[in-house]
Design an enzyme around this catalytic site. Structure first.
Site, mmCIF file in Angstrom:
data_model
loop_
_atom_site.group_PDB
_atom_site.id
_atom_site.type_symbol
_atom_site.label_atom_id
_atom_site.label_comp_id
_atom_site.label_asym_id
_atom_site.label_seq_id
_atom_site.Cartn_x
_atom_site.Cartn_y
_atom_site.Cartn_z
ATOM 1 N N ASP A 18 24.089 -2.757 -67.223
ATOM 2 C CA ASP A 18 22.810 -3.216 -67.200
ATOM 3 C C ASP A 18 21.916 -1.933 -67.564
ATOM 4 O O ASP A 18 20.848 -2.319 -67.848
ATOM 5 C CB ASP A 18 22.328 -4.104 -65.908
ATOM 6 C CG ASP A 18 22.971 -5.283 -65.985
ATOM 7 O OD1 ASP A 18 24.220 -5.493 -65.595
ATOM 8 O OD2 ASP A 18 22.367 -6.226 -66.339
ATOM 9 N N ARG A 28 12.942 -9.886 -64.242
ATOM 10 C CA ARG A 28 14.379 -9.312 -63.390
ATOM 11 C C ARG A 28 14.243 -7.847 -63.560
ATOM 12 O O ARG A 28 13.913 -7.161 -64.577
ATOM 13 C CB ARG A 28 15.528 -9.705 -64.331
ATOM 14 C CG ARG A 28 15.424 -11.181 -63.869
ATOM 15 C CD ARG A 28 17.217 -11.762 -64.416
ATOM 16 N NE ARG A 28 18.123 -11.300 -63.392
ATOM 17 C CZ ARG A 28 19.470 -11.255 -63.868
ATOM 18 N NH1 ARG A 28 19.898 -11.724 -65.270
ATOM 19 N NH2 ARG A 28 20.278 -11.071 -62.959
HETATM 20 O O1 MRU Z 1 22.930 -11.207 -63.791
HETATM 21 P P1 MRU Z 1 23.664 -11.219 -65.223
HETATM 22 O O2 MRU Z 1 24.460 -12.215 -65.527
HETATM 23 O O3 MRU Z 1 22.406 -11.088 -66.318
HETATM 24 O O4 MRU Z 1 24.290 -9.768 -65.193
HETATM 25 C C1 MRU Z 1 24.839 -9.335 -66.406
HETATM 26 C C2 MRU Z 1 25.889 -8.279 -66.421
HETATM 27 O O5 MRU Z 1 25.902 -7.677 -65.265
HETATM 28 C C3 MRU Z 1 26.596 -7.825 -67.551
HETATM 29 O O6 MRU Z 1 27.769 -7.333 -67.208
HETATM 30 C C4 MRU Z 1 25.512 -6.740 -68.325
HETATM 31 O O7 MRU Z 1 24.391 -7.121 -68.492
HETATM 32 C C5 MRU Z 1 26.302 -6.382 -69.528
HETATM 33 S S1 MRU Z 1 25.963 -7.340 -70.490
HETATM 34 C C6 MRU Z 1 26.518 -7.054 -72.254
#
Ligand code: MRU
Length: 329
Positions: free
Chosen positions: A229, A83
């Site tokens: 992220d 990812r």
């Molecule tokens: O696609 P995801 O579920 O991995 O996205 C996660 C997020 O956007 C969260 O808000 C981010 O990783 C913050 S986690 C503490």
């Protein structure tokens, strides 16, 4: 258990399969890098800090299964690419890989990678607890906090960033309620945030993503608090929809806070240089296995968006609360 950990007896990475929540809380084991890459791509494990730990434990699997240094390096490339948006994944992989490569034998590489991966996991929990301590100062007794996606213990090794702040405030005796946006299309808000807050007995109300601005207008939201992220030089990348909440919060004079560990920071980079993951059309065309759009419709499904610092009141890290300069970007 924690969201993700190393299972010594099985020689595997154990993780809570987040695709099954809230119906079932099942732990699955990944014994190979390809199994873990698949788990990351399918979001069985997700959330930036949890991906950091996953990447690091993935290096242990690579060292276990690949007998040569070249083999290990090749295997971890797959992990890093699983990812693209959360910086924690490549951070975790690189840190564990650098530690592993100090070992001279396959056995030594595995041991060193495991020790480093465990350190990364412990550091994540410690950072979240500090974020919670600092961030809880921003919350007042009686606050209603709107959050998006899941930045809770399921997104981290434990405790959580945005939800960690809520947990710490509640532990300090404050009454805090959460409004969880469902976070279409994969519903991390309704499936995960609502689930983990209910587990802890923290009051939570689920809303559709599109209800957020009107709730703000009606004076039903005191603060917005989300995770990240990747924090870049001009702002924050987080789950798609975050930017809309930030724009609406600004319009209604509601403080918008971000909680993130320093492992999510990438301040040398501009948001323009970061790849925003685009996910499959199926995620929008189908819902719970049912077709909800024409099969032939063109789909655009970015998983993350960018929110400039000018919309962010403060970023909470394990080092404290950093109030932003509200410059235009
Ligand atoms: O696609 P995801 O579920 O991995 O996205 C996660 C997020 O956007 C969260 O808000 C981010 O990783 C913050 S986690 C503490």
């Amino acid at each position: 258990m924690r969201t993700i950990e190393w299972a010594e007896e099985a020689g595997a990475v154990k993780l809570i399969d987040q695709t099954l929540l809230p119906r079932e809380c099942r732990v699955v084991a990944c014994k190979t890098v390809s199994g873990l890459v698949d788990a990351i791509k399918k979001l069985r494990v997700r959330g930036a800090p949890a991906l950091g730990a996953a990447g690091a434990f993935g290096v242990v699997l690579a060292c276990k299964n690949e007998k040569t240094e070249a083999g290990v390096k090749e295997a971890v490339e797959l992990l890093k690419k699983a990812r693209p948006t959360a910086v924690n994944l490549s951070y975790g992989v690189e840190r564990a890989l650098n530690a592993a490569l100090l070992g001279r034998t396959a056995r030594e590489r595995e041991e060193r990678a495991l020790a480093e991966a465990r350190r990364i996991a412990e550091e994540d929990v410690a950072a979240n607890k500090k974020i919670g301590e600092f961030g809880s100062e921003l919350l007042e007794d009686g606050d209603v906090v709107l959050t998006h996606c899941n930045a809770g213990r399921l997104a981290c090794v434990d405790w959580g960033t945005a939800l960690g702040v809520v947990r710490s405030a509640v532990a300090a005796g404050k009454r805090v309620e959460v409004i969880a946006c469902e976070t279409r299309p994969l519903n991390q808000g309704s499936r995960l945030t609502a689930w983990e807050l209910l587990q802890d007995g923290i009051p939570v109300t689920l809303i559709s993503d599109s209800a957020s601005a009107s709730l703000m207008r009606a004076g039903k939201v005191d603060k917005v608090l989300v995770g990240a992220d990747r924090v870049v030089k001009e702002g924050v990348l987080n789950k798609i929809g975050t930017y809309s909440h930030a724009v609406a919060a600004k319009e209604h004079g509601i403080p918008f806070f971000v909680a993130a560990p320093l492992t999510s920071f990438d301040l040398e980079r501009s948001y323009r240089e970061v790849e925003i993951e685009e996910r499959s059309a199926e995620e929008l065309i189908f819902f719970g296995g049912e077709q909800v759009a024409p099969l032939e419709v063109r789909v655009f499904n970015p998983a993350f968006d960018f929110t400039p610092f000018e919309l962010v009141a403060a970023v909470v890290t394990e080092e404290g609360v950093k109030w932003t300069r509200r410059k235009k970007s």
